[in-house]
Design a protein around this motif. Structure first.
Motif, short mmCIF file in Angstrom:
data_model
loop_
_atom_site.label_atom_id
_atom_site.label_comp_id
_atom_site.label_asym_id
_atom_site.label_seq_id
_atom_site.Cartn_x
_atom_site.Cartn_y
_atom_site.Cartn_z
N ASN A 118 -35.01 -16.82 -24.89
CA ASN A 118 -35.33 -15.40 -25.05
C ASN A 118 -36.32 -14.90 -24.00
O ASN A 118 -36.46 -13.70 -23.80
CB ASN A 118 -35.86 -15.11 -26.45
CG ASN A 118 -34.76 -15.17 -27.49
OD1 ASN A 118 -33.59 -15.01 -27.19
ND2 ASN A 118 -35.14 -15.41 -28.73
N THR A 119 -36.99 -15.82 -23.33
CA THR A 119 -37.93 -15.43 -22.28
C THR A 119 -37.27 -15.46 -20.89
O THR A 119 -37.92 -15.14 -19.90
CB THR A 119 -39.15 -16.37 -22.25
OG1 THR A 119 -38.72 -17.68 -21.88
CG2 THR A 119 -39.85 -16.39 -23.60
N LYS A 120 -36.01 -15.84 -20.84
CA LYS A 120 -35.33 -16.01 -19.56
C LYS A 120 -34.43 -14.83 -19.23
O LYS A 120 -33.90 -14.16 -20.11
CB LYS A 120 -34.48 -17.30 -19.56
CG LYS A 120 -35.28 -18.54 -19.86
CD LYS A 120 -36.43 -18.71 -18.90
CE LYS A 120 -37.37 -19.82 -19.31
NZ LYS A 120 -38.60 -19.80 -18.57
N GLU A 121 -34.27 -14.64 -17.93
CA GLU A 121 -33.39 -13.58 -17.45
C GLU A 121 -31.94 -13.98 -17.68
O GLU A 121 -31.55 -15.12 -17.46
CB GLU A 121 -33.62 -13.37 -15.95
CG GLU A 121 -32.72 -12.33 -15.33
CD GLU A 121 -32.85 -12.27 -13.82
OE1 GLU A 121 -32.06 -11.53 -13.23
OE2 GLU A 121 -33.71 -12.96 -13.25
N SER A 158 -20.77 -12.90 -12.16
CA SER A 158 -20.67 -12.61 -10.73
C SER A 158 -21.94 -13.00 -9.96
O SER A 158 -21.90 -13.19 -8.75
CB SER A 158 -20.37 -11.13 -10.51
OG SER A 158 -21.42 -10.33 -11.03
N GLN A 159 -23.06 -13.15 -10.65
CA GLN A 159 -24.32 -13.54 -10.02
C GLN A 159 -24.52 -15.05 -9.96
O GLN A 159 -25.47 -15.51 -9.34
CB GLN A 159 -25.50 -12.92 -10.78
CG GLN A 159 -25.55 -11.41 -10.76
CD GLN A 159 -26.63 -10.90 -11.69
OE1 GLN A 159 -26.59 -11.16 -12.89
NE2 GLN A 159 -27.60 -10.19 -11.13
N LEU A 160 -23.63 -15.81 -10.59
CA LEU A 160 -23.82 -17.25 -10.69
C LEU A 160 -23.92 -17.94 -9.34
O LEU A 160 -24.81 -18.75 -9.12
CB LEU A 160 -22.69 -17.89 -11.51
CG LEU A 160 -22.73 -17.68 -13.01
CD1 LEU A 160 -21.52 -18.31 -13.66
CD2 LEU A 160 -23.99 -18.26 -13.60
N GLU A 161 -23.01 -17.63 -8.42
CA GLU A 161 -22.99 -18.34 -7.14
C GLU A 161 -24.20 -18.03 -6.28
O GLU A 161 -24.64 -18.87 -5.51
CB GLU A 161 -21.69 -18.01 -6.39
CG GLU A 161 -20.48 -18.67 -7.01
CD GLU A 161 -19.23 -18.49 -6.19
OE1 GLU A 161 -19.32 -18.41 -4.95
OE2 GLU A 161 -18.16 -18.43 -6.80
N SER A 162 -24.75 -16.84 -6.40
CA SER A 162 -25.90 -16.47 -5.57
C SER A 162 -27.24 -16.87 -6.19
O SER A 162 -28.28 -16.72 -5.56
CB SER A 162 -25.89 -14.96 -5.30
OG SER A 162 -26.03 -14.26 -6.52
N SER A 163 -27.22 -17.41 -7.38
CA SER A 163 -28.46 -17.78 -8.05
C SER A 163 -29.00 -19.09 -7.47
O SER A 163 -28.28 -20.06 -7.31
CB SER A 163 -28.23 -17.94 -9.56
OG SER A 163 -29.41 -18.40 -10.17
N ASN A 164 -30.29 -19.09 -7.13
CA ASN A 164 -30.94 -20.29 -6.62
C ASN A 164 -31.62 -21.08 -7.73
O ASN A 164 -32.19 -22.13 -7.48
CB ASN A 164 -31.99 -19.90 -5.56
CG ASN A 164 -31.35 -19.34 -4.32
OD1 ASN A 164 -30.22 -19.69 -4.00
ND2 ASN A 164 -32.05 -18.45 -3.65
N GLU A 165 -31.57 -20.56 -8.93
CA GLU A 165 -32.23 -21.22 -10.05
C GLU A 165 -31.22 -22.03 -10.86
O GLU A 165 -30.03 -21.98 -10.61
CB GLU A 165 -32.90 -20.16 -10.93
CG GLU A 165 -33.94 -19.35 -10.16
CD GLU A 165 -34.60 -18.31 -11.01
OE1 GLU A 165 -35.55 -18.69 -11.71
OE2 GLU A 165 -34.17 -17.16 -10.97
N ASN A 206 -25.21 -16.43 -19.65
CA ASN A 206 -25.87 -17.22 -18.62
C ASN A 206 -27.36 -16.89 -18.56
O ASN A 206 -27.73 -15.72 -18.56
CB ASN A 206 -25.25 -16.94 -17.25
CG ASN A 206 -23.76 -17.17 -17.24
OD1 ASN A 206 -23.29 -18.21 -17.68
ND2 ASN A 206 -23.02 -16.21 -16.74
N TYR A 207 -28.19 -17.92 -18.50
CA TYR A 207 -29.64 -17.75 -18.40
C TYR A 207 -30.14 -18.46 -17.16
O TYR A 207 -29.69 -19.55 -16.83
CB TYR A 207 -30.33 -18.37 -19.63
CG TYR A 207 -29.99 -17.72 -20.93
CD1 TYR A 207 -30.76 -16.68 -21.43
CD2 TYR A 207 -28.90 -18.16 -21.68
CE1 TYR A 207 -30.45 -16.08 -22.64
CE2 TYR A 207 -28.59 -17.56 -22.90
CZ TYR A 207 -29.36 -16.53 -23.37
OH TYR A 207 -29.06 -15.94 -24.57
N CYS A 208 -31.12 -17.84 -16.50
CA CYS A 208 -31.80 -18.48 -15.36
C CYS A 208 -32.95 -19.31 -15.87
O CYS A 208 -33.84 -18.81 -16.56
CB CYS A 208 -32.35 -17.42 -14.41
SG CYS A 208 -31.12 -16.64 -13.39
N LEU A 209 -32.96 -20.58 -15.53
CA LEU A 209 -34.08 -21.46 -15.84
C LEU A 209 -34.77 -21.81 -14.54
O LEU A 209 -34.11 -22.01 -13.52
CB LEU A 209 -33.58 -22.71 -16.56
CG LEU A 209 -32.77 -22.45 -17.85
CD1 LEU A 209 -32.24 -23.74 -18.42
CD2 LEU A 209 -33.61 -21.72 -18.88
#
Length: 135
Positions: free
Chosen positions: A56-59, A64-71, A81-84
């Motif tokens: 719940n604290t994660k973005e 479509s943003q999965l491939e460009s995510s560095n996290e 999908n959550y960014c950790l």
């Protein structure tokens, strides 16, 4: 389900026919919990709560943003999908998922009137027990 067993049913009302229908085959009916189920679900509930507090604290990000995510990206059972931020954080969430799965595997599909273990929705059942204040 066998004659004499007790089950919890979630019904929806059909105004046209003035009848009630079960809301789903395996999502609209659940066995009345016994001590074993309650114990397993109490363990799973605490893990689910802890995991959800982290998530719940994660973005949230779109597919479509999965491939460009560095996290590190975690996708829950609902496809969200959550960014950790760190590998350790990802490992902790995955470890909790594995422990939740272990709780689920302690339950028998036949106790839920199901043919396959993977159809047990332990998170939904834990939510039901929490709503009914069964501990």
């Amino acid at each position: 389900m066998n004659k004499g067993e007790q089950w919890i049913f979630f019904l929806s009302y059909d105004e046209i026919n003035e009848t009630y229908w079960c809301t789903g085959d395996y999502t609209g009916r659940h066995p009345v919990p016994n001590e074993k189920i309650i114990s397993i679900c109490d363990d799973a509930s605490s893990l689910i709560k802890e995991r959800n507090e982290i998530l719940n604290t994660k973005e949230r990000i779109s597919d479509s943003q999965l491939e460009s995510s560095n996290e590190y990206v975690y996708t829950d059972l609902n496809g969200i999908n959550y960014c950790l931020q760190t590998n350790e954080e990802a490992e902790k969430v995955i470890s909790m998922d594995n422990k939740i799965l272990a709780c689920k595997n302690k339950l028998k599909a036949s106790n839920f009137g199901l043919f396959r273990q993977n159809l047990i929705n332990i998170e939904l059942y834990c939510d039901i027990l929490n709503e009914l204040n069964v501990h």
